[in-house]
Design a protein around this motif. Sequence first.
Motif: not given
Length: 261
Positions: A6-11, A130-138, A13-17
């Motif tokens: 979960v932390a990796t997902f969050a990192v 893509v970050a938003l797609l990763v957010l949905s995956s998280m 997402i943040l970096l891709e934005i």
Amino acid sequence: MDPLVVATFAVVILLEIIVPLALGYWIVRRFGVPWRIFLFGALFFIAVQVVHTPLVLVTQGPLYLALLPSGTTMALAGLAVYLGLMAGLFEEIGRYVVYRYYFRRRGIPLTRETGLQFGAGWGGVESIFVALLVLSSMVSYIALTSDGGMVPLPDDPAVQAQVETLKALTPLDILPGLAERMMTITLHVAWSLLVLASLVYGERLLLVLAVLWHAAVDAAAVYLAATMGILVTEAVVFVFAVIGLIYILWEWRRMGARTAS
């Protein structure tokens, strides 16, 4: 649920934005190119995808079925080339049209700094999507793998298999996506400068080269992801990105020397 995943997902997402926005900010501060050029890159990327994406979704299935009699490998290769060419044609010709007609009409100078910021906006907004797609995956990962289950699941083997796949995720499965976004932003900047160069120097061949280069990257990514796996795919994209960075530095000096003279 693995908190580290979960932390990796969050990192990611943040970096891709944050990274593309930070790049745009740096260009504003370093070269004085206004944010509106970054915004134009983002808006025209979206405008191109409004036409490009539905067309691909409608045509890729029938094309793959039409190619299947030649074998699955040839069908996949043909589909990869088609998808790559579609991306190259729509995006690079789109850039060319924006530079030649929209920018010139608005009096926006076709300088290396403009190309740099425009490419940052073009690749940056893709990274944000893509970050938003990763957010949905998280969100799906958290909902489906939490202890006790946040979402009631049907007693379906296919659904259970999907949940087990999610539970098997590790941070190393997520991080390559971040690397890919950084490499893709580099390539979008390179292609933006290459298309700009085709106008600045009056060499249409450079536009053709941009289309083919873009097509080669996308086709390789589609084919290799399906046949060789994510690590090999990212390694090949990395090679393309290094070439892109070398070209950015070379073109930057070339356009700078032309402006100085």
